[in-house]
Enzyme design. Structure first.
Site, mmCIF file in Angstrom:
data_model
loop_
_atom_site.group_PDB
_atom_site.id
_atom_site.type_symbol
_atom_site.label_atom_id
_atom_site.label_comp_id
_atom_site.label_asym_id
_atom_site.label_seq_id
_atom_site.Cartn_x
_atom_site.Cartn_y
_atom_site.Cartn_z
ATOM 1 N N ARG A 73 -17.451 15.097 -13.015
ATOM 2 C CA ARG A 73 -18.218 16.331 -13.234
ATOM 3 C C ARG A 73 -18.907 16.370 -14.588
ATOM 4 N NH1 ARG A 73 -13.776 20.708 -12.151
ATOM 5 N NH2 ARG A 73 -12.702 19.073 -13.269
ATOM 6 N N LYS A 187 -2.697 11.183 -2.012
ATOM 7 C CA LYS A 187 -1.877 12.294 -1.597
ATOM 8 C C LYS A 187 -2.107 13.486 -2.540
ATOM 9 C CE LYS A 187 2.403 12.811 -3.221
ATOM 10 N NZ LYS A 187 2.591 13.029 -4.669
ATOM 11 N N HIS A 217 1.669 5.531 -2.702
ATOM 12 C CA HIS A 217 1.777 4.381 -3.605
ATOM 13 C C HIS A 217 3.166 3.741 -3.583
ATOM 14 C CE1 HIS A 217 3.568 7.169 -6.515
ATOM 15 N NE2 HIS A 217 4.000 6.124 -7.162
ATOM 16 N N LYS A 221 4.919 -0.674 -3.782
ATOM 17 C CA LYS A 221 5.966 -1.216 -4.667
ATOM 18 C C LYS A 221 6.609 -2.425 -4.004
ATOM 19 C CE LYS A 221 6.971 3.290 -6.696
ATOM 20 N NZ LYS A 221 6.819 3.272 -8.133
ATOM 21 N N GLU A 255 13.744 11.074 -11.265
ATOM 22 C CA GLU A 255 12.774 10.929 -12.361
ATOM 23 C C GLU A 255 13.321 11.586 -13.610
ATOM 24 O OE1 GLU A 255 8.502 11.081 -11.319
ATOM 25 O OE2 GLU A 255 9.247 12.553 -9.893
ATOM 26 N N ASP A 274 5.889 16.982 -2.787
ATOM 27 C CA ASP A 274 5.487 15.947 -3.747
ATOM 28 C C ASP A 274 6.167 14.605 -3.462
ATOM 29 O OD1 ASP A 274 4.036 15.253 -6.143
ATOM 30 O OD2 ASP A 274 5.962 15.161 -7.197
ATOM 31 N N HIS A 279 6.771 9.811 0.043
ATOM 32 C CA HIS A 279 7.519 8.649 -0.450
ATOM 33 C C HIS A 279 8.898 8.486 0.221
ATOM 34 C CE1 HIS A 279 4.295 8.868 -3.198
ATOM 35 N NE2 HIS A 279 4.862 9.606 -4.128
ATOM 36 N N LYS A 379 13.059 16.040 -10.613
ATOM 37 C CA LYS A 379 12.501 15.780 -11.944
ATOM 38 C C LYS A 379 13.580 16.089 -12.969
ATOM 39 C CE LYS A 379 7.802 15.756 -10.936
ATOM 40 N NZ LYS A 379 7.275 14.388 -11.010
HETATM 41 C C1 BG6 Z 1 3.798 10.883 -7.387
HETATM 42 C C2 BG6 Z 1 4.244 12.290 -7.620
HETATM 43 O O1 BG6 Z 1 3.326 10.722 -6.076
HETATM 44 O O2 BG6 Z 1 4.883 10.003 -7.589
HETATM 45 C C3 BG6 Z 1 4.795 12.436 -9.016
HETATM 46 O O3 BG6 Z 1 3.154 13.182 -7.444
HETATM 47 C C4 BG6 Z 1 5.865 11.433 -9.276
HETATM 48 O O4 BG6 Z 1 5.286 13.755 -9.235
HETATM 49 C C5 BG6 Z 1 5.397 10.026 -8.909
HETATM 50 O O5 BG6 Z 1 6.190 11.476 -10.654
HETATM 51 C C6 BG6 Z 1 6.528 9.030 -8.976
HETATM 52 O O6 BG6 Z 1 6.011 7.745 -8.812
HETATM 53 P P1 BG6 Z 1 6.532 6.523 -9.675
HETATM 54 O O7 BG6 Z 1 5.771 5.362 -9.166
HETATM 55 O O8 BG6 Z 1 6.270 6.864 -11.105
HETATM 56 O O9 BG6 Z 1 7.988 6.468 -9.373
#
Ligand code: BG6
Length: 536
Positions: A73, A187, A217, A221, A255, A274, A279, A379
């Protein structure tokens, strides 16, 4: 993947492509293409996409005239200023271990910027003009493009519509059509089953399924991909991989970070949208699916969908004893004092958004009937740690350690470590050396670990997920991307839980101190079945 593992601990370089494609993917096979990034001035572009592109360039895995058109933007930005920002970002990135300016300079001259308001048709004329300049040296057939939507869901719809209407990304029914046009979607894919369905309907009215790459993602991994290799390239695990030998499975994605600067997004999403819907459900699907007939994208995805559809839905009656939610309170993570969730920026002081959840699911099929799958994610937990732990049944009859003073034997656990220190370990019991038997009438038995570590075996840490996934988009390999029916099957599992929690606010919301392993309620959830969470 090209790792010639033939005894010993070979130090080999593993290519970052997914293992599912044809062996020998290499630079010359990644099609010439232009990556158009929407949301190029956002966080993902500098933290994940550019480090991945840089590494691919360093490994000579990009086609010679690969180019990036960054769309954002900011109207004052230009090619030069954008390149400079990305260079700074690479310098700050943990994912770039050795920055080589020569590699960057080569890539940078193929990076361009286009200021554009994504909601307005005029912006797409500007993109077209820049693409024409970028692509003019390539023959028509090689003017391949992929559009990476690193944007919030609210602008997703206008972008895909404009991409289709402007002709920038034509619909191709034939997967072999050239030049190709692909759409990569970050996502969250939808906010609920209903919105995910609407999004799928929209996208599939404009593009064919084979053009749409939905990113999760975690699938990029290394260890996640390894779940299938471990299960199906070895013969010792599969006979045990069922209700007869496995007592339960624990899937953890912990996390240490809090919500950081993402309060606005996180308040809307919460941990279930999330982490669970995407995941964790993917980890469950790979762990529980049946062997596919081949490793083609659709064969793998068909099996994942089948298992997701067999997950028993939670109901208002089962939820109170099958799932818990909580928020972090203030505490210390790695000796640093951190604020509570409700004190984070952009978070409501009376927020009901969970930052931790644990849930128990059952899979109603012959293989898994009555085997609980416990999942948890949060988290601000004690550390960053993700794993799949397969807990086996206890032996049917125990002859050892029956007397007081002897601890109970631990059932075997096979742990697939997703991150960090990616690897696999098997925990089993052995006899403690010594001659105590004659004196005490008891063998002394202790648990030990047999451990495989990626870094030790292959000499390198695994490629970051985005590197693998970007290359897969360029070569048209879809196995590590989620298909529309898979996304909807995952939402069907998650929706009842979200709806129930939204209709029944927790009062008070359970909390766990930042830096702990979660709330007491989660310990109770699993202990009701006679189990305990593994503490990594
Ligand atoms: C993301 C989430 O998809 O994955 C985040 O939105 C999260 O909140 C992250 O921290 C964790 O991914 P990774 O690869 O850091 O474990």
């Amino acid at each position: 993947m090209t790792a010639p593992v033939t005894g010993g601990n070979p130090k080999v370089n593993v290519r970052p492509t997914s293992m599912f494609g044809t062996i020998g993917h290499a630079a010359e096979q990644a099609d010439a293409c232009t990556m158009v990034i929407f949301g190029a001035t956002g966080d993902l572009t500098k933290r994940k996409l550019f480090p991945a592109l840089y590494s691919l360039a360093a490994e000579h895995l990009l086609a010679a005239d690969f180019a990036v058109l960054a769309v954002g933007r900011e109207m004052t930005e230009n090619d030069q200023s954008f390149r400079e920002k990305m260079r700074v970002a690479l310098g700050e990135s943990d994912e770039v271990k050795h920055f080589d300016d020569a590699v960057w300079q080569q890539l940078a001259q193929r990076v361009f910027y286009c200021g554009c308001t994504a909601g307005e048709p005029a912006g797409y004329d500007a993109i077209q003009t820049r693409l024409t300049e970028i692509e003019q040296s390539r023959p028509e057939q090689k003017r391949n493009r992929f559009f990476y939507l690193a944007v919030p869901p609210s602008v997703f719809e206008p972008i895909v519509r404009h991409l289709a209407d402007s002709g920038l990304a034509p619909r191709h029914v034939d997967p072999q059509a050239r030049p190709w046009a692909r759409i990569v979607v970050e996502k969250p894919f939808g906010h609920s089953l209903e919105t995910a369905r609407a999004l799928n309907a929209l996208v599939l009215s404009l593009f064919a399924e084979h053009q749409v790459y939905r990113i999760d993602h975690f699938l990029g991994k290394e260890t996640v991909q390894n779940v299938l290799v471990l299960r199906f390239a070895n013969s010792i695990f599969e006979p045990l991989w069922n209700r007869r030998w496995i007592s339960h499975v624990q899937i953890t994605a912990a996390e240490a970070v809090g919500v950081e600067a993402r309060g606005v997004y996180y308040e809307e999403a919460g941990v279930v949208r999330d982490m669970f819907q995407n995941h964790l459900m993917q980890l469950l699907a790979l762990t529980a699916m049946e062997p596919p007939p081949s490793m083609t994208a659709d064969a793998v995805r068909d099996e994942k969908v089948k298992v997701l559809r067999s997950v028993r839905w939670l109901t208002p009656e089962s939820i109170p004893t099958s799932a818990v939610r909580a928020q972090y309170s203030a505490g210390a993570v790695k000796e640093n004092l951190v604020a509570s969730y409700r004190d984070e920026p952009d978070v409501a002081r009376d927020s009901q958004t969970p930052t931790y959840a644990a849930a128990r699911f059952f899979i109603d099929n012959w293989r898994w009937k009555d085997v609980p799958f416990y999942m948890r994610s949060g988290k601000r937990l004690a550390k960053r740690y993700s794993e799949i732990a397969i807990h086996f049944q206890s032996p049917p009859h125990l002859m050892f350690g029956g007397e007081a003073g002897h601890r109970a034997l631990q059932p075997n656990v096979l742990v697939l470590r997703v991150q960090p220190n990616e690897g696999v370990s098997l925990n089993f019991e052995v006899k403690v050396p010594g001659a105590a038997v004659a004196l005490t009438q008891h063998l002394e038995v202790a648990p030990v670990d047999m451990d495989f570590s990626y870094t030790e075996a292959f000499g390198e840490s695994s490629a970051p997920a985005y590197e693998t996934l970007l290359l897969d988009v360029m070569i048209g390999e879809m196995t590590l991307f989620t298909r529309s029916d898979e996304v909807e099957a995952a939402w069907k599992i998650i929706d009842p839980l979200l709806n129930y929690w939204e209709e029944h606010p927790a009062s008070p919301m359970p909390t766990y101190p930042a830096g702990s392993w979660g709330p007491a309620e989660a310990d109770r959830l699993i202990s009701l079945d006679g189990f305990r969470w593994r503490i990594p």
